[in-house]
Design an enzyme around this catalytic site. Structure first.
Site, PDB file in Angstrom:
ATOM      1  N   ASP A 183      37.189  57.954  36.992  1.00 18.22           N
ATOM      2  CA  ASP A 183      36.746  58.519  38.264  1.00 18.22           C
ATOM      3  C   ASP A 183      36.677  60.030  38.141  1.00 18.22           C
ATOM      4  O   ASP A 183      37.467  60.628  37.401  1.00 18.22           O
ATOM      5  CB  ASP A 183      37.714  58.128  39.398  1.00 18.22           C
ATOM      6  CG  ASP A 183      37.144  58.484  40.758  1.00 18.22           C
ATOM      7  OD1 ASP A 183      37.503  59.561  41.283  1.00 18.22           O
ATOM      8  OD2 ASP A 183      36.334  57.711  41.288  1.00 18.22           O
ATOM      9  N   ARG A 198      38.761  44.137  38.431  1.00 18.04           N
ATOM     10  CA  ARG A 198      39.334  44.967  39.492  1.00 18.04           C
ATOM     11  C   ARG A 198      40.361  44.173  40.296  1.00 18.04           C
ATOM     12  O   ARG A 198      41.425  44.701  40.651  1.00 18.04           O
ATOM     13  CB  ARG A 198      38.225  45.495  40.394  1.00 18.04           C
ATOM     14  CG  ARG A 198      38.715  46.369  41.533  1.00 18.04           C
ATOM     15  CD  ARG A 198      37.586  47.171  42.125  1.00 18.04           C
ATOM     16  NE  ARG A 198      37.942  47.786  43.384  1.00 18.04           N
ATOM     17  CZ  ARG A 198      37.246  48.755  43.953  1.00 18.04           C
ATOM     18  NH1 ARG A 198      36.164  49.222  43.357  1.00 18.04           N
ATOM     19  NH2 ARG A 198      37.605  49.266  45.113  1.00 18.04           N
TER      20      ARG A 198
END
Length: 352
Positions: free
Chosen positions: A77, A40
């Site tokens: 997501d 990330r």
């Protein structure tokens, strides 16, 4: 396509006999893993990570390198569909997802159109193809989407909400407008999941995170009806094998009977539902997935093993169980505690 080396997850979803109960974790590719945090940081932020197929593939595979999991789930997501509709998804540190352009009027909703996944969300479809190739038959790949109701709450509220005030006001004051939004979302989700299946997803899950916030009748009308509509549109088979569908409504234990009539293959349970009673109620129609409280993973190894044993015993020696948490693993959990959980499931259910 490469033959699956481990198909117990798919067989359990079809309520077929398995050598041991399969296990995976919601959010298994997540912040509790240091290697995820490194990926990330490399991407720059969460959304950039989702939109990079190579990095999305990398974080999808990370938990499989650590643990003997029985399925991989696409790293993405639930809010990619609203973002593709032009709402402008962004994330604020400590605040979660937000939209620059929420939809709050009949005019806003009328301007929306059904998402075309290959054109509007190519990074997700590319990630599915890449992950499936890199898995090389190790375990099945799960695709997913948020439910229309859950997506609608974020789109109308503009982000997360505790009371869904704007969405529920529309539900009671302008139900026809909300139905219009849910219709567009249902057809978009169906197209999105079908594109994931075509790209290589071998099972799909619909996450109805906020369905449990609805009244008894509103749940059927504004959440379940649209998930049922999605299930009816999905590809049933790919490469000669059935593609199972899992419905998961957090807080949905009181609706299992009607959920089982949706055409799905399995129901996800959160930790507030007794899985033994659920099996008695709907176990002849659907498989069950769940349902350990994720908070148990903060406890010591003995407590984790005891809770796994309790749930295994509660379900009993029957087919049709996929072990999972009752919701996603949280960022503060020790990776070693997750290992205890996963290995205990296999240890306590090994039928060889």
């Amino acid at each position: 396509m490469t033959e699956l080396k481990n198909d117990r997850f798919l067989r359990a979803l079809m309520r077929e006999p398995v050598d041991m109960t399969p296990v995976w974790m919601m959010r298994q590719a997540g912040r509790y893993l240091p290697e995820y945090r490194a990926a990330r940081a490399k991407a720059g932020d969460f959304l950039a990570l989702c939109m990079n197929p190579e990095l999305a593939c990398e974080v999808t595979l990370q938990p499989l390198r650590r643990y003997p999991l029985d399925a991989a789930i696409l790293f993405s997501d639930i809010l990619t569909i609203p973002d593709a509709m032009g709402l402008g998804l962004y994330f604020e540190e400590g605040e979660g997802p937000r939209f620059h352009k929420p939809v709050r009027t009949e005019k806003d909703i009328a301007a929306l159109s059904i998402v075309k996944p290959e054109k509007d969300l190519p990074y997700v479809i590319d990630a599915v193809s890449l992950i499936r190739r890199e898995l090389n038959g190790l375990v099945p790949l799960i695709g997913f989407s948020g439910s229309p109701w859950t997506l609608a709450t974020y789109m109308i509220e503009g982000g997360s909400s505790r009371d869904f005030r704007r969405t529920k006001t529309m539900l009671y004051d302008q139900p026809e407008v909300l139905h219009q939004l849910l219709s567009v979302l249902a057809d978009s989700v169906a197209a999105y999941l079908n594109a994931q299946i075509s790209a290589g997803a071998q099972a799909v899950q619909i996450f109805d995170t906020w369905g449990g916030a609805l009244s008894h009748s509103a749940y059927r009308e504004f959440s379940l009806a649209y998930m049922t509509r999605i299930v009816s549109q999905l590809q049933k088979e790919r490469n000669g094998r059935h593609v199972p569908v899992i419905l998961f409504t957090k807080g949905g234990g009181q609706w299992l009977d009607v959920m089982a009539d949706s055409g799905c293959d399995a129901l996800g349970l959160d930790w507030t539902t007794d899985i033994g009673l659920a099996r008695q109620q709907v176990g002849q129609r659907v498989a069950l997935q769940g349902n350990m409280d994720p908070a148990v993973l903060h406890a010591g190894a003995d407590a984790i093993r005891a809770e796994v044993r309790r749930i295994v015993d509660c379900f009993g020696p029957h087919s049709g169980h996929v072990f999972n948490l009752g919701h996603g693993i949280t960022p503060e959990v020790s990776p070693e505690h997750a290992r205890v959980f996963i290995e205990s499931v296999h240890e306590f259910t090994n039928r060889q």
